[in-house]
Scaffold this motif. Structure first.
Motif, PDB file in Angstrom:
ATOM      1  N   ALA A   6      13.630   6.791   1.443  1.00 34.09           N
ATOM      2  CA  ALA A   6      13.779   5.677   2.695  1.00 34.09           C
ATOM      3  C   ALA A   6      13.268   4.008   1.926  1.00 34.09           C
ATOM      4  N   GLN A   7      12.309   4.491   1.023  1.00 33.85           N
ATOM      5  CA  GLN A   7      12.060   2.877   0.309  1.00 33.85           C
ATOM      6  C   GLN A   7      13.175   2.677  -0.454  1.00 33.85           C
ATOM      7  N   ALA A   8      13.896   3.456  -1.008  1.00 33.00           N
ATOM      8  CA  ALA A   8      14.986   2.714  -1.954  1.00 33.00           C
ATOM      9  C   ALA A   8      16.218   2.178  -1.016  1.00 33.00           C
ATOM     10  N   GLU A   9      16.389   2.672   0.157  1.00 30.57           N
ATOM     11  CA  GLU A   9      17.250   2.319   1.121  1.00 30.57           C
ATOM     12  C   GLU A   9      16.883   0.989   1.495  1.00 30.57           C
ATOM     13  N   HIS A  10      15.553   0.801   1.919  1.00 27.77           N
ATOM     14  CA  HIS A  10      15.023  -0.452   2.441  1.00 27.77           C
ATOM     15  C   HIS A  10      15.056  -1.522   1.271  1.00 27.77           C
ATOM     16  N   CYS A  11      14.874  -1.103   0.099  1.00 24.11           N
ATOM     17  CA  CYS A  11      14.929  -2.041  -0.973  1.00 24.11           C
ATOM     18  C   CYS A  11      16.244  -2.599  -1.223  1.00 24.11           C
ATOM     19  N   ALA A  12      17.190  -1.663  -1.068  1.00 24.43           N
ATOM     20  CA  ALA A  12      18.794  -2.038  -1.415  1.00 24.43           C
ATOM     21  C   ALA A  12      19.205  -2.889  -0.314  1.00 24.43           C
ATOM     22  N   ARG A  13      18.712  -2.572   0.798  1.00 28.42           N
ATOM     23  CA  ARG A  13      18.864  -3.657   1.884  1.00 28.42           C
ATOM     24  C   ARG A  13      18.429  -5.029   1.812  1.00 28.42           C
ATOM     25  N   PHE A  14      17.088  -5.078   1.500  1.00 32.54           N
ATOM     26  CA  PHE A  14      16.543  -6.342   1.488  1.00 32.54           C
ATOM     27  C   PHE A  14      16.293  -7.132   0.192  1.00 32.54           C
ATOM     28  N   TYR A  15      16.479  -6.527  -0.915  1.00 28.21           N
ATOM     29  CA  TYR A  15      16.232  -7.304  -2.223  1.00 28.21           C
ATOM     30  C   TYR A  15      17.451  -8.157  -2.386  1.00 28.21           C
ATOM     31  N   PRO A  16      18.803  -8.023  -1.987  1.00 28.45           N
ATOM     32  CA  PRO A  16      19.609  -9.159  -2.242  1.00 28.45           C
ATOM     33  C   PRO A  16      19.470 -10.381  -1.412  1.00 28.45           C
ATOM     34  N   ILE A  17      18.842 -10.226  -0.154  1.00 24.07           N
ATOM     35  CA  ILE A  17      18.541 -11.205   0.679  1.00 24.07           C
ATOM     36  C   ILE A  17      17.540 -12.009   0.234  1.00 24.07           C
ATOM     37  N   ALA A  18      16.464 -11.300  -0.002  1.00 26.27           N
ATOM     38  CA  ALA A  18      15.227 -12.098  -0.553  1.00 26.27           C
ATOM     39  C   ALA A  18      15.540 -12.892  -2.018  1.00 26.27           C
ATOM     40  N   LEU A  19      16.485 -12.159  -2.919  1.00 26.77           N
ATOM     41  CA  LEU A  19      16.955 -12.978  -3.804  1.00 26.77           C
ATOM     42  C   LEU A  19      17.919 -14.298  -3.504  1.00 26.77           C
ATOM     43  N   ALA A  20      18.693 -14.183  -2.708  1.00 28.26           N
ATOM     44  CA  ALA A  20      19.608 -15.093  -2.359  1.00 28.26           C
ATOM     45  C   ALA A  20      18.725 -16.219  -1.597  1.00 28.26           C
ATOM     46  N   GLY A  24       0.789  -1.342  -0.081  1.00 29.33           N
ATOM     47  CA  GLY A  24       0.031   0.081  -0.017  1.00 29.33           C
ATOM     48  C   GLY A  24       0.657   1.315  -0.016  1.00 29.33           C
ATOM     49  N   ASP A  25       2.180   1.089  -0.389  1.00 21.18           N
ATOM     50  CA  ASP A  25       2.978   2.192  -0.372  1.00 21.18           C
ATOM     51  C   ASP A  25       3.092   2.960  -1.596  1.00 21.18           C
ATOM     52  N   SER A  26       2.511   4.250  -1.822  1.00 21.37           N
ATOM     53  CA  SER A  26       2.301   4.794  -2.912  1.00 21.37           C
ATOM     54  C   SER A  26       3.689   5.323  -3.644  1.00 21.37           C
ATOM     55  N   ALA A  27       4.770   5.027  -3.014  1.00 21.76           N
ATOM     56  CA  ALA A  27       5.943   5.487  -3.469  1.00 21.76           C
ATOM     57  C   ALA A  27       6.816   4.686  -4.354  1.00 21.76           C
ATOM     58  N   THR A  28       7.356   5.209  -5.555  1.00 18.61           N
ATOM     59  CA  THR A  28       7.994   4.321  -6.420  1.00 18.61           C
ATOM     60  C   THR A  28       9.589   4.525  -6.331  1.00 18.61           C
ATOM     61  N   VAL A  29      10.273   3.712  -6.447  1.00 17.04           N
ATOM     62  CA  VAL A  29      11.611   3.984  -6.577  1.00 17.04           C
ATOM     63  C   VAL A  29      12.256   3.610  -7.705  1.00 17.04           C
ATOM     64  N   ALA A  30      13.485   4.452  -8.163  1.00 16.87           N
ATOM     65  CA  ALA A  30      13.964   4.516  -9.534  1.00 16.87           C
ATOM     66  C   ALA A  30      15.336   3.753  -9.649  1.00 16.87           C
ATOM     67  N   SER A  31      16.002   3.504  -8.370  1.00 18.82           N
ATOM     68  CA  SER A  31      17.255   3.097  -8.434  1.00 18.82           C
ATOM     69  C   SER A  31      17.511   2.402  -7.084  1.00 18.82           C
ATOM     70  N   ILE A  32      17.999   1.183  -6.832  1.00 17.90           N
ATOM     71  CA  ILE A  32      18.428   0.590  -5.528  1.00 17.90           C
ATOM     72  C   ILE A  32      19.904   0.352  -5.650  1.00 17.90           C
ATOM     73  N   ASP A  33      20.694   0.439  -6.946  1.00 20.93           N
ATOM     74  CA  ASP A  33      22.042   0.238  -6.910  1.00 20.93           C
ATOM     75  C   ASP A  33      22.617   1.307  -7.522  1.00 20.93           C
ATOM     76  N   PRO A  34      23.221   2.489  -7.126  1.00 20.42           N
ATOM     77  CA  PRO A  34      22.949   2.838  -5.810  1.00 20.42           C
ATOM     78  C   PRO A  34      21.556   3.147  -5.465  1.00 20.42           C
ATOM     79  N   PRO A  35      21.262   3.213  -4.165  1.00 22.98           N
ATOM     80  CA  PRO A  35      19.711   3.630  -3.863  1.00 22.98           C
ATOM     81  C   PRO A  35      19.684   5.205  -4.024  1.00 22.98           C
ATOM     82  N   GLU A  36      18.549   5.563  -4.518  1.00 21.83           N
ATOM     83  CA  GLU A  36      18.327   7.051  -5.165  1.00 21.83           C
ATOM     84  C   GLU A  36      18.232   7.860  -3.895  1.00 21.83           C
ATOM     85  N   GLY A  37      18.070   7.558  -2.550  1.00 21.60           N
ATOM     86  CA  GLY A  37      17.984   8.236  -1.445  1.00 21.60           C
ATOM     87  C   GLY A  37      16.781   8.420  -0.768  1.00 21.60           C
TER      88      GLY A  37
END
Length: 214
Positions: free
Chosen positions: A31-45, A16-29
């Motif tokens: 909070a959502q991008a920072e969270h995605c940059a932290r958790f996406y690699p873990i979820a994928l692994a 339900g978060d209306s925000a969208t991120v444009a980059s996580i590598d590096p994170p665009e700045g």
């Protein structure tokens, strides 16, 4: 297929978060991008380790290790870079994980061969086996989302959603959202595994030469 940013935005949208991120590598700045940059690699692994997916399965000859620390196993090989885990150690003449072609009318030598994995003192990961000129079938890390199947993406999105729920929503609502996402993940990962299982159909050769000649 969706990019890693698309996968992150799908997980955020499910929360339900209306925000969208444009980059996580590096994170665009954001909070959502920072969270995605932290958790996406873990979820994928985690997803890649959950199952030996056909798109992440490789086969190749192994390179001899610089030393063999074992007196029990005849051969030591260096494990390939990016390996998640071995699936089968094969004789180079073997076409599959079950058996070689029959020889001299007396039946084949069955594979996969026994093995163990260890590490040398310098950290080099090795595989020990009694198979000469070993070929390894193994699961490896894949980060290119174009290789993912649609059901794998659904399972990855729901797992990432579960990890993002706490930081994005916080408190008890966040824990409830994470629990719901994990329930969805269990559904999607089961569907993905079942679909992926259809990519392999091999049966062992059980007959012996004299019987097959009858």
């Amino acid at each position: 297929m969706p990019s890693q940013v698309d996968i992150c935005n799908l997980a955020l949208a499910n929360l339900g978060d209306s925000a969208t991120v444009a980059s996580i590598d590096p994170p665009e700045g954001s909070a959502q991008a920072e969270h995605c940059a932290r958790f996406y690699p873990i979820a994928l692994a985690t997803m890649l380790e959950t199952h030996d997916w056909s798109f992440s399965t490789r086969r190749g000859a192994l390179t001899a290790a610089p030393s063999n620390p074992s007196s029990t196993w005849s051969y030591a090989y260096v494990l390939p870079a990016g390996i998640i885990r071995p699936i089968a150690v094969l004789n180079p003449a073997a076409g599959d994980d079950y058996s070689e072609a029959f020889t001299n009318g007396m039946g084949g030598n069955y594979t996969p061969q026994p093995y163990v994995t260890e590490a040398l003192a310098d950290g080099t990961k090795i595989l020990l086996t009694n198979q000469a000129d070993a070929v390894l079938r193994y699961s490896t890390t894949v980060t290119d989302t174009a290789k993912f199947t649609p059901l794998f993406v659904e399972a990855l999105v729901s797992l990432l959603e579960a990890k993002l729920a706490g930081p994005v929503i916080k408190g008890e609502p966040g824990r409830a959202a994470s629990k719901a996402a994990l329930q969805a993940h269990a559904y999607w990962v089961a569907k993905a595994k079942a679909s992926d299982g259809g990519s392999r159909n091999v049966t062992p050769e059980a007959a012996v030469g004299w019987l097959s000649a009858r």
